[in-house]
Design a protein around this motif. Structure first.
Motif, short mmCIF file in Angstrom:
data_model
loop_
_atom_site.label_atom_id
_atom_site.label_comp_id
_atom_site.label_asym_id
_atom_site.label_seq_id
_atom_site.Cartn_x
_atom_site.Cartn_y
_atom_site.Cartn_z
N ARG A 801 0.72 -1.25 -0.06
CA ARG A 801 0.13 0.05 0.07
C ARG A 801 0.86 1.38 -0.12
O ARG A 801 0.26 2.15 -0.12
N GLY A 802 2.20 1.10 0.13
CA GLY A 802 2.96 2.26 0.12
C GLY A 802 3.18 2.98 1.52
O GLY A 802 3.45 4.26 1.55
N ASP A 803 2.73 2.36 2.42
CA ASP A 803 2.72 3.04 3.93
C ASP A 803 4.26 2.78 4.63
O ASP A 803 5.02 2.04 4.48
N GLU A 804 4.20 3.96 5.25
CA GLU A 804 5.69 4.24 5.94
C GLU A 804 5.77 3.21 7.21
O GLU A 804 7.05 3.03 7.32
N GLU A 805 4.55 2.72 7.46
CA GLU A 805 4.98 1.75 8.74
C GLU A 805 5.75 0.60 8.21
O GLU A 805 6.21 -0.12 9.32
N ALA A 806 5.73 0.34 7.07
CA ALA A 806 6.44 -0.95 6.63
C ALA A 806 7.87 -0.84 7.02
O ALA A 806 8.50 -2.05 7.54
N VAL A 807 8.45 0.37 6.96
CA VAL A 807 9.86 0.18 7.54
C VAL A 807 9.93 -0.18 8.96
O VAL A 807 10.90 -1.01 9.35
N THR A 808 9.25 0.40 9.74
CA THR A 808 9.22 0.13 11.11
C THR A 808 8.88 -1.35 11.46
O THR A 808 9.78 -1.84 12.40
N LEU A 809 8.07 -1.86 10.82
CA LEU A 809 7.60 -3.43 10.96
C LEU A 809 8.85 -4.13 10.59
O LEU A 809 9.06 -5.10 11.50
N ILE A 810 9.47 -3.80 9.59
CA ILE A 810 10.56 -4.67 8.99
C ILE A 810 11.58 -4.77 10.00
O ILE A 810 12.33 -5.77 10.35
N ASP A 811 11.97 -3.62 10.51
CA ASP A 811 12.96 -3.33 11.58
C ASP A 811 12.90 -4.11 12.78
O ASP A 811 13.82 -4.83 13.40
N GLU A 812 11.62 -4.13 13.36
CA GLU A 812 11.02 -4.94 14.50
C GLU A 812 11.25 -6.36 14.40
O GLU A 812 11.69 -7.24 15.17
N ALA A 813 10.80 -6.88 13.16
CA ALA A 813 10.77 -8.30 12.74
C ALA A 813 12.18 -8.80 12.54
O ALA A 813 12.51 -9.81 13.14
N LEU A 814 13.18 -7.80 12.19
CA LEU A 814 14.55 -8.19 11.95
C LEU A 814 15.33 -8.27 13.07
O LEU A 814 15.73 -9.27 13.55
N GLU A 815 14.78 -7.25 14.20
CA GLU A 815 15.29 -7.53 15.40
C GLU A 815 15.18 -8.71 16.02
O GLU A 815 15.98 -9.37 16.77
N LEU A 816 13.72 -9.25 16.10
CA LEU A 816 13.50 -10.37 16.79
C LEU A 816 14.12 -11.72 16.34
O LEU A 816 14.74 -12.36 16.68
N GLY A 817 14.23 -11.48 14.86
CA GLY A 817 14.84 -12.56 14.20
C GLY A 817 16.32 -12.84 14.68
O GLY A 817 16.72 -13.92 14.72
N ARG A 818 16.98 -11.63 14.71
CA ARG A 818 18.36 -11.71 15.02
C ARG A 818 18.88 -12.02 16.43
O ARG A 818 19.53 -12.80 16.78
N ARG A 819 17.85 -11.55 17.42
CA ARG A 819 17.93 -11.89 18.66
C ARG A 819 17.82 -13.40 18.97
O ARG A 819 18.51 -13.75 19.90
N HIS A 820 16.89 -14.07 18.24
CA HIS A 820 16.67 -15.46 18.46
C HIS A 820 17.31 -16.15 17.45
O HIS A 820 17.07 -17.42 17.39
N GLU A 821 18.37 -15.83 16.73
CA GLU A 821 19.17 -16.51 15.58
C GLU A 821 18.46 -17.29 14.71
O GLU A 821 18.67 -18.73 14.61
N ALA A 822 17.43 -16.67 14.16
CA ALA A 822 16.60 -17.30 13.18
C ALA A 822 16.99 -17.02 11.94
O ALA A 822 16.71 -16.19 11.18
N THR A 823 18.00 -17.35 11.49
CA THR A 823 18.71 -17.26 10.14
C THR A 823 17.97 -17.17 8.97
O THR A 823 18.06 -16.13 8.14
N TRP A 824 17.38 -18.19 8.74
CA TRP A 824 16.44 -18.16 7.23
C TRP A 824 15.38 -17.10 7.47
O TRP A 824 15.14 -16.43 6.57
N PHE A 825 14.93 -16.77 8.56
CA PHE A 825 13.74 -15.75 8.55
C PHE A 825 14.60 -14.47 8.62
O PHE A 825 13.91 -13.50 7.66
N VAL A 826 15.71 -14.08 9.19
CA VAL A 826 16.31 -12.92 8.75
C VAL A 826 16.51 -12.76 7.44
O VAL A 826 16.33 -11.71 6.92
N ALA A 827 17.01 -13.73 6.85
CA ALA A 827 17.35 -13.55 5.28
C ALA A 827 15.81 -13.31 4.47
O ALA A 827 16.02 -12.45 3.63
N ASP A 828 14.97 -13.78 4.88
CA ASP A 828 13.77 -13.60 4.29
C ASP A 828 13.10 -12.06 4.46
O ASP A 828 12.67 -11.54 3.60
#
Length: 933
Positions: A801-828
């Motif tokens: 939809r072109g919303d700015e919220e996408a960036v914040t949500l991606i950053d939050e998801a990345l942080e969770l993935g890295r914190r829990h060493e979910a390598t494939w998820f981080v790549a996705d």
């Protein structure tokens, strides 16, 4: 009168809200009855208008004709009080379109009667100022039905040129009817085209698209469209299977099964829908089609090597009026012959009435079609190699005794009747053994009064054989020796054993065996081992191998229950190698051994043992409940062994045998649907799980349990590429989880629903459900994975939809993935961020992020996904006119795609074009060499 009117109006509201099905006709009948009782003909008119429509949808031709005639007479007598159109009750002119067809479908009505109805319909339409389309369609259907092909062809062409009006058949019905006519008159390509247009356009109505899909099953097969035909069959049958008015649709689906190698499914469909043959006595055309089609299906069953297979339900009382009296269920071959005979008779009656040979030719075409063969496997049904035919019924006294003892050894409830059949002719030790088993069986089923009544005859038999000591024991202990109040009576048994001398080995063995059983029932498993072992030895010394085997099995059970599964397995294996072990006992030993294999996680060995137990159980003729138990055990072990395809057929047999004896089978069919999905039979799983969910809902199963079925159904719909229905199933699963107060389960279902909504462009709806899902699990440390997945999918929806919220949500998801060493998820997630950056026009950042995603995918062991990210980076560079840099990334993606052929070809195509543009023609040719010719 006011009271009547209020009650009837309330019923009308209920009727108008109730979908077609079993409840609606009953409400309509109640409304008609109340209106008659009230004496208010206007209310009765409104009720009967509804009744005509209801009877049409239910396939009750007699009621439809009667109700319509009443309404027409009242309308003609007083059009103002009884108007033709009275919404929402009904439209008399619209209902007129069903009448000529109903008369055409029964040879009881003469052509003059049908013509009169058509003429009367035309006159009513003329007076009402209605267009010609509806009348022309009715005349076309009559001409086609009667075999007046030239007339029907002319009417069909006229219809195509006639403007549509409010009384035209709907688009779905017109296309379906024309498709059926074209298929029957040699224009199969046109029939397929019409139905495909209908499906693509989303046209549907009361019996469409299921009827149209059924009409093009054979044409699609002949055109080589096997996958499309398979999908059409599964959808057509699923939509048609619950309404007896759809008998002709079912008939086409049975023929499809017969010619595609799905004989077992054909048999199942015939068995399920046989009762429909007597549902509508006036629809002889559907009966003719169904009888002939069912015969084709049964002929295929016979040709597949199963001519003597009983057709379950064929001996029902209501079917005897159709097929004639018969001793037990008809076999497939016998019922086929009878069905062809009846179909031929109906065809002759139609042709005699119509003065054509159309119905005879239709049956000839069907017989010819039956010889066609196409390989279109459907995995919902098959003839199991385990389901061998039972041995013939025993005829001699000796055979009856042996049969009864074998069933007793198996522990089958069928043993009671077998024993009673054998006892009158049994003598000596056989009589004593049988009477003992009869008392034990009766007591085990709680029929103690019957057992007590049998005891005096047993005591007399014992004394006749000189077994006074045993008779004395049984006089003193009564039914205790056969299991009644056994645990409470253990001290008495021990006292009798202590008082008995060693010179009575059989009596000691009997007491020891009863003592062992009682201790097992009391939970004293270790204390049961020694008396069971001692009893086995005494029975063996006395030459009673059968009872010795029984005690050895009990010893194995006791040892296993005491925790020594290896020791128990050894005892069971020794029993299985005993050549004297008869088949009844073998069933129980094999089943017990299969369970021990399962405990040891030796699932393949357990499945093999359970399969053999099932095979032997069927061969000796045990009861259906026991057969179901054996097949269920085999199915579960095959599923545990990672062989869901093998489990499917076994679950099916287990469910069918449960159904045959009135036992609940929904849990078995749930397992069957799960196994189908795991085996890749998604479309078949949809059918099975849909039925399970419907039955669970009707039975008020608690929401959490229904949610499990809804989740599986949603997964099956997704795998079957029925994405719209999958969205609905995920929504239903989410609602059930909410009803069960399961927030995590609801969040999971919403994430899956949102993923599909986003994939197909319903972005706003996707964001709504995904936002709720994320809120439900945010802060739940046990559900970090689900939260991260939800954030990622929600970010993708906002990105669409072109919303700015996408960036914040991606950053939050990345942080969770890295914190829990979910390598494939981080790549996705990195890949998603790269695509977001592309959309923002940030070329260098997008390329860098895509390459970071590729490296992370590679670290996670997923080279194909790494290639996908590299392809993204290469495309970005190509669009930025940095061709030389793009070539290097295309080559990297090409290498990573070595095991992912679709990706490899896409890269080769684009790289080849790029190299060609750069003038590097030789390199381009080398790359393109991997592309198919």
């Amino acid at each position: 009168m006011t009271s009547y009117a209020t009650r009837i109006r309330a019923l009308f509201d209920d009727i108008d809200r109730t979908p077609w099905g079993p409840e609606e006709p009953a409400l309509v009948a109640e409304a008609v009855a109340l209106a008659q009782e009230s004496g208010d003909e206007r209310l009765e008119y409104e009720a009967r208008l509804r009744q005509t429509s209801s009877a049409n949808m239910a396939g009750d031709t007699d009621l439809m004709l009667t109700s319509f005639a009443w309404c027409l007479a009242h309308h003609d007598a007083d059009p103002e009080r009884f108007p033709a159109v009275l919404e929402p009750a009904g439209d008399l002119l619209w209902q007129y379109k069903w009448m000529a067809g109903a008369l055409s479908n029964s040879p009881e009505f003469a052509p003059a009667q049908i013509a009169a109805v058509l003429d009367d319909m035309h006159e009513h339409y003329r007076r009402a100022g209605v267009g010609e389309s509806g009348v022309l369609m009715a005349r076309f259907e009559d001409a086609w039905s009667a075999g007046r092909v030239e007339e029907a062809t002319a009417l069909q062409r006229t219809l195509e040129a006639t403007p549509r009006d409010d009384y035209s058949h709907c688009d779905a019905c017109v296309r379906s009817q024309f498709a059926g006519f074209f298929a029957e008159t040699g224009r199969e390509d046109d029939a397929i085209r019409l139905v495909q247009e209908m499906i693509d356009g989303g046209f549907s109505c009361g019996e469409e698209p299921e009827h149209a899909l059924a009409r093009i099953l054979l044409p699609s097969l002949r055109a080589g469209m096997l996958d499309q035909a398979r999908a059409a069959h599964l959808r057509s049958y699923r939509l048609a299977k619950d309404n007896a008015a759809n008998l002709a649709i079912i008939a086409d689906n049975v023929v499809f099964c017969a010619v595609t190698g799905n004989e077992a499914r054909a048999l199942a469909l015939v068995e399920k829908h046989l009762p429909w043959l007597v549902d509508d006595g006036l629809d002889a055309a559907a009966h003719e089609t169904a009888l002939a089609s069912f015969a084709v299906g049964l002929d295929a069953v016979a040709a597949a090597g199963h001519p003597d297979t009983p057709v379950r339900g064929s001996d029902a009382d209501e079917l005897s009026t159709l097929f004639g009296a018969h001793d037990g269920a008809w076999t497939a071959a016998a019922l086929s012959s009878r069905a062809w005979e009846l179909a031929d008779a109906i065809a002759d009656a139609f042709d005699a009435r119509n003065g054509t040979d159309a119905h005879r030719l239709a049956l000839t075409r069907l017989r010819d079609a039956a010889s066609e063969r196409y390989d279109v496997p459907i995995h919902s049904h098959e003839f199991s190699a385990l389901a061998v035919s039972p041995t013939p019924s025993p005829q001699t006294p000796e055979e009856r005794v042996t049969h009864a003892l074998v069933l007793t050894g198996a522990g089958s409830s069928a043993a009671i009747d077998a024993i009673r059949a054998a006892l009158p002719d049994a003598v000596g030790e056989d009589r004593i053994a049988l009477s003992s088993h009869l008392l034990s069986a009766l007591c085990s089923y709680g029929r103690t009064d019957e057992a007590a009544a049998e005891l005096p005859a047993r005591l007399a038999a014992l004394r006749e054989e000189g077994r006074d000591v045993q008779a004395g024991l049984e006089e003193r202990l009564g039914l205790v020796l056969f299991g009644v109040d056994l645990v409470e009576s253990l001290p008495r048994l021990q006292g009798e054993l202590d008082a008995l001398g060693d010179d009575h080995p059989l009596e000691r063995a009997d007491l020891l065996s009863t003592l062992a059983i009682g201790r097992m029932w009391a939970g004293a498993h270790a204390d049961a081992v020694e008396p069971a072992r001692a009893a086995a030895a005494l029975f063996a010394q006395s030459g009673d191998a059968r009872r010795a085997h029984g005690m050895r099995l009990l010893e194995a059970d006791a040892v296993a229950a005491d925790g020594d599964t290896a020791g128990s397995a050894g005892l069971l294996d020794a029993l299985l190698h005993d050549e004297e072990l008869e088949d009844g006992r073998r069933v129980r030993v094999l089943a017990t051994r299969a369970r021990l294999h399962g405990v040891a996680e030796a699932f393949a060995e357990g499945a093999a043992a359970a399969d053999e137990a099932a095979r032997v159980a069927v061969s000796i003729g045990v009861d259906d409940a026991m057969v179901s138990e054996m097949f269920l055990l085999a199915a579960m072990l095959h599923e545990d062994d990672g062989q869901p395809a093998a489990a499917v057929s076994r679950y099916r047999v287990a469910a069918e045998r449960r159904d045959a004896v009135g036992l609940p089978s929904v849990d078995v069919r749930f397992r069957q649907g799960r196994a189908m999905l795991a085996a890749g039979y998604a479309a078949e799983a949809v059918d099975t799980l849909n039925e399970v969910l419907r039955e669970e809902s009707e039975n008020g199963v608690e929401p959490g349990s229904r949610a499990l079925t809804a989740v599986l159904l949603a997964q099956a719909l997704h795998a079957a590429e029925e994405y719209g229905n999958a969205v609905g199933a995920w929504a239903y699963a989410a609602d059930l989880r909410e009803e069960a107060e399961d927030a995590v389960g609801r969040a999971y279902a919403l994430v899956q629903q949102g993923r599909l909504l986003g994939r197909f462009g319903a972005t706003d709806d996707a964001i709504e459900v995904l936002t709720e899902a994320v809120d439900l699990v945010r802060g739940n440390e046990d559900e970090v994975g689900l939260l991260a997945d939800g954030l990622h999918v929600l970010a993708q929806a906002h990105q669409q939809r072109g919303d700015e919220e996408a960036v914040t949500l991606i950053d939050e998801a990345l942080e969770l993935g890295r914190r829990h060493e979910a390598t494939w998820f981080v790549a996705d997630v990195l890949d998603t961020r790269a695509r977001l950056l592309v959309g923002q026009g940030r070329t260098d950042a997008a390329v860098a992020t895509a390459l970071q995603a590729a490296d992370t995918f590679a670290d996670a062991g997923d080279p194909a996904s790494a290639g996908g990210s590299e392809l993204l980076a290469a495309r970005v560079l190509r669009e930025a006119e940095r061709a030389d840099d793009a070539v290097a990334l295309y080559r990297a993606a090409f290498e990573h795609a070595s095991d992912a052929e679709p990706l490899r070809q896409a890269v080769a195509l684009e790289l080849g074009d790029l190299l060609e543009a750069l003038g590097r023609h030789g390199e381009a040719a080398d790359v393109r060499a991997v592309l198919p010719a």
